[in-house]
Design a protein around this motif. Structure first.
Motif, mmCIF file in Angstrom:
data_model
loop_
_atom_site.group_PDB
_atom_site.id
_atom_site.type_symbol
_atom_site.label_atom_id
_atom_site.label_comp_id
_atom_site.label_asym_id
_atom_site.label_seq_id
_atom_site.Cartn_x
_atom_site.Cartn_y
_atom_site.Cartn_z
ATOM 1 N N LYS A 114 -5.561 -10.598 7.003
ATOM 2 C CA LYS A 114 -5.698 -11.964 7.505
ATOM 3 C C LYS A 114 -6.553 -11.991 8.774
ATOM 4 O O LYS A 114 -6.313 -11.259 9.718
ATOM 5 C CB LYS A 114 -4.308 -12.529 7.794
ATOM 6 N N GLY A 115 -7.591 -12.834 8.759
ATOM 7 C CA GLY A 115 -8.456 -13.007 9.922
ATOM 8 C C GLY A 115 -9.540 -11.971 10.088
ATOM 9 O O GLY A 115 -10.342 -12.056 11.024
ATOM 10 N N GLN A 116 -9.611 -10.987 9.189
ATOM 11 C CA GLN A 116 -10.600 -9.914 9.347
ATOM 12 C C GLN A 116 -11.957 -10.248 8.719
ATOM 13 O O GLN A 116 -12.954 -9.638 9.065
ATOM 14 C CB GLN A 116 -10.061 -8.618 8.722
ATOM 15 N N PHE A 117 -11.977 -11.206 7.788
ATOM 16 C CA PHE A 117 -13.212 -11.493 7.050
ATOM 17 C C PHE A 117 -13.511 -12.991 7.053
ATOM 18 O O PHE A 117 -12.599 -13.811 6.991
ATOM 19 C CB PHE A 117 -13.095 -11.007 5.600
ATOM 20 N N ARG A 118 -14.794 -13.311 7.097
ATOM 21 C CA ARG A 118 -15.181 -14.723 7.020
ATOM 22 C C ARG A 118 -14.940 -15.278 5.628
ATOM 23 O O ARG A 118 -14.676 -16.461 5.451
ATOM 24 C CB ARG A 118 -16.659 -14.883 7.389
ATOM 25 N N GLY A 119 -15.062 -14.424 4.618
ATOM 26 C CA GLY A 119 -14.853 -14.881 3.255
ATOM 27 C C GLY A 119 -14.597 -13.715 2.324
ATOM 28 O O GLY A 119 -14.962 -12.582 2.626
ATOM 29 N N GLN A 123 -7.602 -18.380 3.871
ATOM 30 C CA GLN A 123 -8.740 -17.464 3.793
ATOM 31 C C GLN A 123 -9.824 -18.091 2.927
ATOM 32 O O GLN A 123 -9.575 -18.452 1.784
ATOM 33 C CB GLN A 123 -8.297 -16.142 3.160
ATOM 34 N N ASN A 124 -11.021 -18.266 3.475
ATOM 35 C CA ASN A 124 -12.122 -18.732 2.640
ATOM 36 C C ASN A 124 -12.347 -17.724 1.515
ATOM 37 O O ASN A 124 -12.565 -16.538 1.770
ATOM 38 C CB ASN A 124 -13.413 -18.871 3.459
ATOM 39 N N TRP A 125 -12.280 -18.182 0.275
ATOM 40 C CA TRP A 125 -12.469 -17.279 -0.850
ATOM 41 C C TRP A 125 -13.168 -17.999 -2.000
ATOM 42 O O TRP A 125 -13.217 -19.218 -2.065
ATOM 43 C CB TRP A 125 -11.131 -16.687 -1.313
ATOM 44 N N ASN A 137 -16.610 -26.486 4.042
ATOM 45 C CA ASN A 137 -16.986 -25.096 3.797
ATOM 46 C C ASN A 137 -17.547 -24.923 2.394
ATOM 47 O O ASN A 137 -18.450 -24.112 2.167
ATOM 48 C CB ASN A 137 -15.771 -24.179 3.975
ATOM 49 N N ARG A 150 -25.996 -22.749 0.777
ATOM 50 C CA ARG A 150 -26.523 -21.420 1.109
ATOM 51 C C ARG A 150 -26.843 -20.616 -0.158
ATOM 52 O O ARG A 150 -27.867 -19.926 -0.226
ATOM 53 C CB ARG A 150 -25.523 -20.656 1.985
#
Length: 303
Positions: A33-38, A71-73, A257, A264
């Protein structure tokens, strides 16, 4: 498990799903949790292959919400998820920005040839409703299509461009139908004597969905080049992308998002499309396709 004619997944991984306990997956999400932007959930299809799979999806994403794991996924699934409003809502609440769906074709005969029965059961006329309902929940729809099927004609590209713009698919990416080794498609084309990239292992590099590796049935090489160029001009021109982004911002407003993610990806795929077209032009310039086509036609006359 759907046995699509072109799909290589069953050849490498089998048809049986091997599923981890939901609590185990949730514990892993919590540990990062919180380690990755997506994150990308690379399960080939987490929804729709059984009633149990649908229940697992709801349990997983509801579990993320209940544990406060946002978490953005992004993940892959089938179009039939569009009917499950509860699952879609929990997907959004857990951080989902979109789903990739194998639309493959808007031609019923092409879908039959590809054995894409999951889409045939939904029916092409319901594609618009399906896409609209997924987007209504704030999730971007990334549709993929393939061209070069025996049912495709030069008109197919215009039909697809109109569909993309009218349905407001957020992302549409495509490739050339690829006969991956040992798939039913590979064996069919090989039995018909239509494959011309068979000098393995050297020719492995052509099996990427960005190269033509077989003789087309209802199009010339020039026509498929023109078709891809038409598609690029109609849906990937920068001005068109800006208009599509504006629509995404309006419809996906509860999940900005998702709109940014789609924009993108679309920008990245401008260069991917150009690369695909360039590969086809290089094949044409080499004269290799014309030579293989001539040999194929001569072989058919002989027997």
């Amino acid at each position: 498990p759907f046995s699509c004619e072109f799909c290589s997944v069953p050849q490498f991984q089998g048809k049986k799903y091997r599923e981890r306990p939901i609590e185990d997956v949730l514990d892993e999400f919590e540990s990062i949790k919180g380690q990755f932007r997506g994150l990308i959930l690379t399960d080939e299809n987490f929804y729709g292959h059984s009633k149990k799979s649908n229940e697992r999806v709801l349990e997983l994403f509801k579990g993320m919400v209940d544990r406060g794991i946002y978490q953005n996924w992004f993940g892959f699934t089938s179009l039939n998820i569009y009917k499950d409003d509860e699952a879609l809502e929990y997907m959004k609440k857990s951080g989902c920005v979109g789903v990739l769906i194998g639309i493959e074709s808007i031609n019923e005969e092409a879908l039959k040839t590809m054995n894409k029965n999951v889409n045939l059961r939904i029916s092409i006329e319901n594609y618009f409703e399906a896409i609209a309902n997924i987007r209504k929940h704030g999730l971007a729809v990334w549709g993929t299509m393939v061209f070069g099927n025996d049912a495709d004609t030069p008109d197919t590209f215009k039909q697809v461009a109109d569909f993309v713009l009218d349905s407001h698919v957020d992302i549409m990416t495509c490739g050339i139908l690829c006969p991956f080794i040992n798939t039913p498609l590979y064996h069919r084309l090989n039995n018909d004597g239509r494959l011309f990239r068979t000098n393995f292992p050297a020719d492995w590099k052509y099996y990427t969905s960005h190269h033509l590796t077989y003789i087309l049935k209802n199009m010339t090489l020039q026509e498929i080049i023109d078709g891809f160029q038409y598609l690029y001009d109609k849906i990937y021109d920068t001005n068109v992308l800006r208009k599509r982004f504006q629509n995404a911002k309006e419809v996906l407003k509860d999940n900005m998002n998702a709109a940014m993610f789609a924009f993108r990806v679309n920008l990245d795929w401008q260069s991917v499309y150009q690369h695909l077209i360039q590969n086809l032009k290089e094949l044409q310039t080499s004269g290799f396709y014309d030579e293989m086509l001539k040999q194929h036609n001569q072989s058919k006359k002989l027997g």
